[in-house]
Motif scaffolding. Structure first.
Motif, PDB file in Angstrom:
ATOM      1  N   SER A  40       0.887  -1.133  -0.011  1.00 12.21           N
ATOM      2  CA  SER A  40      -0.014  -0.055  -0.049  1.00 12.21           C
ATOM      3  C   SER A  40       0.756   1.006  -0.136  1.00 12.21           C
ATOM      4  O   SER A  40       0.480   2.350  -0.523  1.00 12.21           O
ATOM      5  N   LEU A  41       2.169   1.277   0.806  1.00 12.65           N
ATOM      6  CA  LEU A  41       2.991   2.295   0.788  1.00 12.65           C
ATOM      7  C   LEU A  41       3.556   2.646  -0.548  1.00 12.65           C
ATOM      8  O   LEU A  41       3.753   3.759  -0.953  1.00 12.65           O
ATOM      9  N   LEU A  42       3.987   1.469  -1.133  1.00 10.11           N
ATOM     10  CA  LEU A  42       4.672   1.446  -2.516  1.00 10.11           C
ATOM     11  C   LEU A  42       3.806   2.191  -3.617  1.00 10.11           C
ATOM     12  O   LEU A  42       3.926   2.934  -4.325  1.00 10.11           O
ATOM     13  N   GLU A  43       2.446   1.846  -3.608  1.00  4.59           N
ATOM     14  CA  GLU A  43       1.265   2.292  -4.550  1.00  4.59           C
ATOM     15  C   GLU A  43       1.099   3.716  -4.199  1.00  4.59           C
ATOM     16  O   GLU A  43       1.069   4.584  -5.016  1.00  4.59           O
ATOM     17  N   ASP A  44       1.077   4.066  -2.744  1.00  7.47           N
ATOM     18  CA  ASP A  44       0.906   5.589  -2.560  1.00  7.47           C
ATOM     19  C   ASP A  44       2.126   6.356  -2.965  1.00  7.47           C
ATOM     20  O   ASP A  44       1.912   7.487  -3.481  1.00  7.47           O
ATOM     21  N   PHE A  45       3.110   6.048  -2.686  1.00  4.61           N
ATOM     22  CA  PHE A  45       4.409   6.632  -2.996  1.00  4.61           C
ATOM     23  C   PHE A  45       4.590   6.778  -4.522  1.00  4.61           C
ATOM     24  O   PHE A  45       4.730   7.981  -5.129  1.00  4.61           O
ATOM     25  N   ALA A  46       4.125   5.799  -5.533  1.00  5.76           N
ATOM     26  CA  ALA A  46       4.165   5.847  -6.770  1.00  5.76           C
ATOM     27  C   ALA A  46       3.054   7.007  -7.434  1.00  5.76           C
ATOM     28  O   ALA A  46       3.541   7.782  -8.164  1.00  5.76           O
ATOM     29  N   LYS A  47       2.097   6.901  -6.674  1.00  2.00           N
ATOM     30  CA  LYS A  47       0.936   7.951  -7.172  1.00  2.00           C
ATOM     31  C   LYS A  47       1.323   9.408  -6.817  1.00  2.00           C
ATOM     32  O   LYS A  47       1.175  10.245  -7.616  1.00  2.00           O
ATOM     33  N   THR A  48       1.972   9.537  -5.529  1.00  2.00           N
ATOM     34  CA  THR A  48       2.513  10.889  -5.149  1.00  2.00           C
ATOM     35  C   THR A  48       3.786  11.427  -6.148  1.00  2.00           C
ATOM     36  O   THR A  48       3.743  12.702  -6.371  1.00  2.00           O
ATOM     37  N   ALA A  49       4.497  10.506  -6.333  1.00  3.70           N
ATOM     38  CA  ALA A  49       5.604  10.749  -7.361  1.00  3.70           C
ATOM     39  C   ALA A  49       5.276  11.117  -8.667  1.00  3.70           C
ATOM     40  O   ALA A  49       5.725  12.032  -9.402  1.00  3.70           O
ATOM     41  N   GLN A  50       4.135  10.510  -9.303  1.00 11.55           N
ATOM     42  CA  GLN A  50       3.629  10.940 -10.507  1.00 11.55           C
ATOM     43  C   GLN A  50       3.068  12.292 -10.712  1.00 11.55           C
ATOM     44  O   GLN A  50       2.916  12.830 -11.817  1.00 11.55           O
ATOM     45  N   SER A  51       2.667  12.523  -9.492  1.00 10.58           N
ATOM     46  CA  SER A  51       1.855  13.870  -9.425  1.00 10.58           C
ATOM     47  C   SER A  51       2.676  15.156  -9.820  1.00 10.58           C
ATOM     48  O   SER A  51       2.416  16.065  -9.905  1.00 10.58           O
ATOM     49  N   GLY A  52       4.288  14.874  -9.722  1.00 13.38           N
ATOM     50  CA  GLY A  52       5.068  15.752  -9.936  1.00 13.38           C
ATOM     51  C   GLY A  52       5.323  16.895  -8.919  1.00 13.38           C
ATOM     52  O   GLY A  52       6.058  17.741  -9.241  1.00 13.38           O
ATOM     53  N   LYS A  53       4.685  16.562  -7.749  1.00 17.22           N
ATOM     54  CA  LYS A  53       4.723  17.851  -6.905  1.00 17.22           C
ATOM     55  C   LYS A  53       5.826  17.050  -5.702  1.00 17.22           C
ATOM     56  O   LYS A  53       5.837  15.831  -5.378  1.00 17.22           O
ATOM     57  N   ARG A  54       6.750  17.921  -5.341  1.00 19.47           N
ATOM     58  CA  ARG A  54       7.842  17.712  -4.289  1.00 19.47           C
ATOM     59  C   ARG A  54       7.107  18.227  -3.071  1.00 19.47           C
ATOM     60  O   ARG A  54       7.282  19.287  -2.915  1.00 19.47           O
ATOM     61  N   ASN A  55       6.728  17.095  -2.263  1.00 21.70           N
ATOM     62  CA  ASN A  55       6.172  17.847  -0.832  1.00 21.70           C
ATOM     63  C   ASN A  55       6.567  16.610   0.131  1.00 21.70           C
ATOM     64  O   ASN A  55       7.444  15.841   0.047  1.00 21.70           O
ATOM     65  N   ARG A  56       6.410  16.906   1.473  1.00 20.11           N
ATOM     66  CA  ARG A  56       6.825  16.168   2.708  1.00 20.11           C
ATOM     67  C   ARG A  56       6.129  14.897   2.718  1.00 20.11           C
ATOM     68  O   ARG A  56       6.809  14.010   3.297  1.00 20.11           O
TER      69      ARG A  56
END
Length: 229
Positions: free
Chosen positions: A22-38
């Motif tokens: 679940s964490l890996l999937e969430d990480f991939a989605k967040t990375a694909q958004s192109g936003k660098r955030n905390r």
């Protein structure tokens, strides 16, 4: 108990594998958004922690799977000098102290003779809590050097043999170790030199070598030479 330990470890491993996915999937989605955030950094840290916990479980399962060689009474040996020096470390200040013990294994006897210390989350007069990541890394280190966790020592407030009774927190920690297949024995020290050795399965024989210690009751000893040297 052996099957129960392995089943418990398997269930925990499956839970952590699901969490990591679940964490890996969430990480991939967040990375694909192109936003660098905390959140990206937070997810990365959680994935790394989960991987460390999974590594620890693999090592524990390896130990639990080999428990058959430990059939029969578990025999522990410790010197009176080591107990006195441990007492000094555990009562150096007013707060509770806690550390792991390892040592040699000679012809089936587990020799308690080496402190293995780690960072604590909190230390007060009424309790001490180990830092989870530090304890996991320590177990991995012991495995890398071919050593096992043989005991954990900690101090209690108060004096006399009654001060060495394990608390509910102590028993829960010991129960987790025994279910996971560890051979570790718990030792609780009072402020005036009483020490109680405990395994919840009552599978233990303690041999204390040297002078300066007398047996008070089964599994309970009193250090009689606490003078500074």
């Amino acid at each position: 108990m052996q099957n129960q330990a392995l089943n418990h470890l398997e269930a925990e491993q499956q839970r952590l594998l699901g969490k990591r996915q679940s964490l890996l999937e969430d990480f991939a989605k967040t990375a694909q958004s192109g936003k660098r955030n905390r959140r990206l950094s937070t997810l990365f840290m959680k994935i790394r922690q989960t991987n460390e916990f999974l590594d620890s479980l693999d090592l524990i399962k390896t130990g639990a799977a080999s428990l058959k060689k430990d059939a029969g009474p578990r025999r522990y040996a410790v010197s009176s000098l080591f107990l006195r020096e441990s007492f000094r470390k555990l009562t150096a200040d007013q707060n509770e102290e806690f550390f792991f013990i390892t040592g040699s294994e000679v012809e089936g006897v587990l020799v308690l003779d080496q402190w293995v210390e780690f960072a604590h989350q909190k230390r007060t007069m009424m309790g001490v809590t180990g830092e989870p990541r530090a304890t996991h890394k320590l177990l991995i280190k012991l495995e890398q050097f071919g050593h096992r966790l043989l005991a954990h020592f900690h101090s209690h407030p108060g004096t006399g043999a009654d001060a060495t009774h394990p608390s509910g927190t102590d028993e829960n920690f010991q129960k987790r170790l025994e279910v996971a297949g560890h051979v570790a024995v718990m030792a609780i020290f009072s402020r005036d030199g009483y020490v109680r050795f405990v395994r919840l399965d009552h599978n233990l024989e303690i041999e204390v070598h040297g002078k300066g210690v007398e047996q008070h009751a089964p599994g309970i000893y009193r250090l009689t030479n606490l003078d500074p040297a």
